[in-house]
Scaffold this motif. Structure first.
Motif, PDB file in Angstrom:
ATOM      1  N   LYS A   1       2.340   1.829  -3.473  1.00 44.39           N
ATOM      2  CA  LYS A   1       1.340   2.234  -4.337  1.00 44.39           C
ATOM      3  C   LYS A   1       0.634   3.789  -4.159  1.00 44.39           C
ATOM      4  CE  LYS A   1      -2.967   0.260  -3.803  1.00 44.39           C
ATOM      5  NZ  LYS A   1      -3.966  -0.541  -3.631  1.00 44.39           N
ATOM      6  N   LYS A   2       0.742   3.959  -3.020  1.00 45.81           N
ATOM      7  CA  LYS A   2       0.387   5.477  -2.433  1.00 45.81           C
ATOM      8  C   LYS A   2       1.348   6.533  -3.121  1.00 45.81           C
ATOM      9  CE  LYS A   2      -0.994   8.829   1.185  1.00 45.81           C
ATOM     10  NZ  LYS A   2      -1.012   9.679   0.240  1.00 45.81           N
ATOM     11  N   ASP A   3       2.615   6.185  -2.692  1.00 39.88           N
ATOM     12  CA  ASP A   3       3.693   7.111  -3.267  1.00 39.88           C
ATOM     13  C   ASP A   3       3.611   7.035  -4.667  1.00 39.88           C
ATOM     14  OD1 ASP A   3       4.461   7.263  -0.761  1.00 39.88           O
ATOM     15  OD2 ASP A   3       6.093   5.836  -0.668  1.00 39.88           O
TER      16      ASP A   3
ATOM     17  N   ASP B   1       0.614   9.136  -5.792  1.00 37.08           N
ATOM     18  CA  ASP B   1       0.527  10.542  -5.660  1.00 37.08           C
ATOM     19  C   ASP B   1       1.618  11.068  -6.504  1.00 37.08           C
ATOM     20  OD1 ASP B   1      -1.101  10.247  -3.466  1.00 37.08           O
ATOM     21  OD2 ASP B   1       0.380  10.211  -1.814  1.00 37.08           O
TER      22      ASP B   1
ATOM     23  N   ALA C   1       0.842  -1.113  -0.043  1.00 39.17           N
ATOM     24  CA  ALA C   1      -0.132  -0.081  -0.056  1.00 39.17           C
ATOM     25  C   ALA C   1       0.775   1.458   0.013  1.00 39.17           C
ATOM     26  CB  ALA C   1      -0.941   0.113   1.252  1.00 39.17           C
ATOM     27  N   ASN C   2       1.906   1.367   0.828  1.00 34.85           N
ATOM     28  CA  ASN C   2       2.710   2.641   0.717  1.00 34.85           C
ATOM     29  C   ASN C   2       3.192   3.019  -0.439  1.00 34.85           C
ATOM     30  OD1 ASN C   2       2.067   2.934   3.486  1.00 34.85           O
ATOM     31  ND2 ASN C   2       3.861   2.010   4.149  1.00 34.85           N
TER      32      ASN C   2
END
Length: 175
Positions: A128-130, A133, A125-126
């Motif tokens: 993917k988010k980075d 964004d 998840a981290n």
């Protein structure tokens, strides 16, 4: 001039992949061993340019050049290897691209690279988010400069790919 548009994840992307995979299967028949949805539109929850990336895997890549006319008949522009030896690449939609097709022969390392990247982002998840964004920010910063958009995400994408390949090999060796 193409505008760089990054959108929030859409469940429609999976259906667009499935519809196009059927069309490609009809075009290539038994030449296709597998068809994968790859790229950012294949990762649930990831922001992406709304272009569906499809990766058919075939027995013999050299035969694929014989299908250029068939691909053109269903709206694809043949691009040959387009900078990646051992791949055949096609684009659909002109300046308003809707699909990219990346064809590889069974055993080509590009297959593992694409699947590792997709599966890693789907389960981390981290990362993917980075990545999402960053893509959103770059699209705002460079709305009419695809080169700068691509260059801006290159370092993070390379880091994710490196981590993804390590992770993928570990996960699939353990099975």
């Amino acid at each position: 001039m193409r505008k760089v548009i990054v959108e929030a994840y859409s469940a429609d992307w999976k259906k667009k992949f499935e519809d196009e995979a059927i069309l490609l299967q009809k075009s290539f028949g038994s030449e296709i061993q597998m068809i994968y949805h790859i790229g950012s539109t294949s990762v649930n929850g990831l922001s992406a340019k709304p272009i569906i990336d499809i990766m058919p895997v075939v027995r013999d890549i050299t035969i694929m050049d014989e299908y250029n006319d068939q691909m053109a008949a269903i709206g694809y522009e043949p691009k040959g290897e387009n900078g990646l030896p051992g791949r055949r690449y096609f684009q659909k939609g002109g300046n308003n691209r809707t699909h990219h097709v990346h064809i590889y022969e069974v055993g080509n390392p590009g297959i593992e690279r694409h699947l590792a990247f997709r599966d890693y982002l789907s389960t981390h998840a981290n990362a993917k988010k980075d990545y999402g964004d960053l893509k959103e920010e770059l699209a705002k910063q460079f709305p009419y400069d695809i080169e700068s958009y691509i260059n801006g995400k290159e370092q993070l994408a390379s880091e994710i790919e490196r981590d993804a390949l390590r992770w993928y090999k570990k996960v699939y060796k353990e099975r």
